[in-house]
Design a protein around this motif. Structure first.
Motif, short mmCIF file in Angstrom:
data_model
loop_
_atom_site.label_atom_id
_atom_site.label_comp_id
_atom_site.label_asym_id
_atom_site.label_seq_id
_atom_site.Cartn_x
_atom_site.Cartn_y
_atom_site.Cartn_z
N LYS A 14 -37.09 20.56 34.45
CA LYS A 14 -37.12 20.13 35.87
C LYS A 14 -38.05 18.86 36.11
N SER A 15 -38.91 18.54 35.15
CA SER A 15 -39.91 17.64 35.57
C SER A 15 -39.56 16.15 34.77
N GLY A 16 -38.70 16.11 33.94
CA GLY A 16 -38.38 15.05 33.04
C GLY A 16 -39.22 14.76 32.00
N LEU A 17 -40.07 15.59 31.79
CA LEU A 17 -41.23 15.39 30.72
C LEU A 17 -41.47 16.93 30.21
N GLY A 18 -41.53 16.95 28.87
CA GLY A 18 -41.84 18.29 28.40
C GLY A 18 -41.87 18.20 26.88
N LYS A 19 -41.91 19.40 26.17
CA LYS A 19 -41.88 19.48 24.79
C LYS A 19 -41.17 20.77 24.21
N MET A 20 -41.06 20.88 23.06
CA MET A 20 -40.55 22.19 22.53
C MET A 20 -41.00 22.16 20.88
N ARG A 21 -41.32 23.62 20.40
CA ARG A 21 -41.71 23.90 19.26
C ARG A 21 -40.97 25.27 19.01
N GLY A 22 -41.13 25.56 17.85
CA GLY A 22 -40.54 26.94 17.28
C GLY A 22 -40.46 27.45 16.04
N SER A 23 -39.71 28.20 15.56
CA SER A 23 -39.67 28.51 14.17
C SER A 23 -38.28 29.37 13.71
N TYR A 24 -37.77 29.13 12.47
CA TYR A 24 -36.63 29.81 12.15
C TYR A 24 -36.97 31.17 11.15
N GLN A 25 -36.37 32.10 11.39
CA GLN A 25 -36.53 33.27 10.40
C GLN A 25 -35.51 32.85 9.34
N MET A 26 -36.02 32.75 8.14
CA MET A 26 -35.17 32.59 6.89
C MET A 26 -34.87 33.54 5.91
N GLU A 27 -33.96 33.73 5.30
CA GLU A 27 -34.02 34.80 4.10
C GLU A 27 -33.43 34.12 2.62
N ARG A 28 -34.34 34.51 1.77
CA ARG A 28 -34.14 34.14 0.32
C ARG A 28 -33.02 35.12 -0.02
N LEU A 29 -31.93 34.67 -0.31
CA LEU A 29 -30.92 35.54 -0.69
C LEU A 29 -30.92 36.22 -2.13
N MET A 30 -31.90 35.73 -3.11
CA MET A 30 -32.09 36.09 -4.27
C MET A 30 -32.71 37.59 -4.22
N ASP A 31 -33.73 37.54 -3.14
CA ASP A 31 -34.35 39.00 -3.23
C ASP A 31 -34.54 39.61 -1.74
N GLY A 32 -33.93 38.95 -0.78
CA GLY A 32 -33.60 39.46 0.46
C GLY A 32 -35.41 39.14 1.13
N SER A 33 -36.01 38.42 0.61
CA SER A 33 -37.28 38.25 1.39
C SER A 33 -37.09 37.20 2.55
N GLU A 34 -37.79 37.56 3.58
CA GLU A 34 -37.62 36.56 4.81
C GLU A 34 -39.07 36.01 4.79
N PHE A 35 -38.96 34.56 5.57
CA PHE A 35 -40.07 33.84 5.90
C PHE A 35 -39.80 33.00 7.08
N ALA A 36 -40.84 32.51 7.68
CA ALA A 36 -40.55 31.73 8.95
C ALA A 36 -40.75 30.44 8.51
N VAL A 37 -40.04 29.47 9.15
CA VAL A 37 -39.81 27.97 8.68
C VAL A 37 -40.37 27.28 10.23
N GLU A 38 -41.38 26.57 10.22
CA GLU A 38 -41.89 25.87 11.46
C GLU A 38 -40.72 24.76 11.95
N ILE A 39 -40.50 24.77 13.28
CA ILE A 39 -39.81 23.61 13.74
C ILE A 39 -41.01 22.64 14.31
N PRO A 40 -40.99 21.30 14.03
CA PRO A 40 -42.00 20.53 14.36
C PRO A 40 -42.11 20.54 16.10
N GLU A 41 -43.20 20.47 16.71
CA GLU A 41 -43.07 19.99 18.05
C GLU A 41 -42.68 18.69 18.21
N PHE A 42 -41.72 18.39 19.43
CA PHE A 42 -41.31 17.16 19.82
C PHE A 42 -41.29 17.21 21.33
#
Length: 128
Positions: free
Chosen positions: A91-119
């Motif tokens: 609504k303002s024309g100025l902002g930022k976003m940040r976040g993460s992806y939940q990923m899985e290693r298919l080899m063993d099914g373990s999950e981990f978070a990957v950072e999305i850089p703030e922009f």
């Protein structure tokens, strides 16, 4: 371009303001962002979920969570990349976003978070 690497997965972001889809008089500013996810690890990974925080300069904060990205849950072999384009409005024309992806290693099914850089999301004339 903003870039970050988490556990061998690199996420890069570029943004664009979309004036043809925006209506500044109605406080409606639309932005597109292009994401490049590159698997630099030695494991095959799958993107399961996304989690975003969207900050508008007017003080509003939105949280978005869900499966995959734009309807997909890409699987990335070592050395592979996945790109997609999405968007958001402010609504303002100025902002930022940040976040993460939940990923899985298919080899063993373990999950981990990957950072999305703030922009930032900035209407070009606000930079003057």
């Amino acid at each position: 371009m903003n870039t970050t690497t988490t556990q061998g997965v690199t996420v890069s972001v570029t943004t664009n303001y979309l004036p043809d889809y925006s209506s500044p008089g109605q406080e409606h500013y639309v932005f597109a962002y292009k994401i490049d996810i590159r698997n630099d690890s030695e494991f095959t990974v799958k993107l399961l979920r996304r989690h975003w925080y969207i900050y508008d300069a007017n003080g509003a904060v939105r949280e978005v969570e869900g499966e995959g990205v734009v309807g997909q849950q890409p699987v990335l072999e070592p050395g592979e990349s996945h790109q997609y384009v999405s968007g958001c409005n402010l609504k303002s024309g100025l902002g930022k976003m940040r976040g993460s992806y939940q990923m899985e290693r298919l080899m063993d099914g373990s999950e981990f978070a990957v950072e999305i850089p703030e922009f930032t999301l900035v209407v070009p004339y606000r930079l003057n």
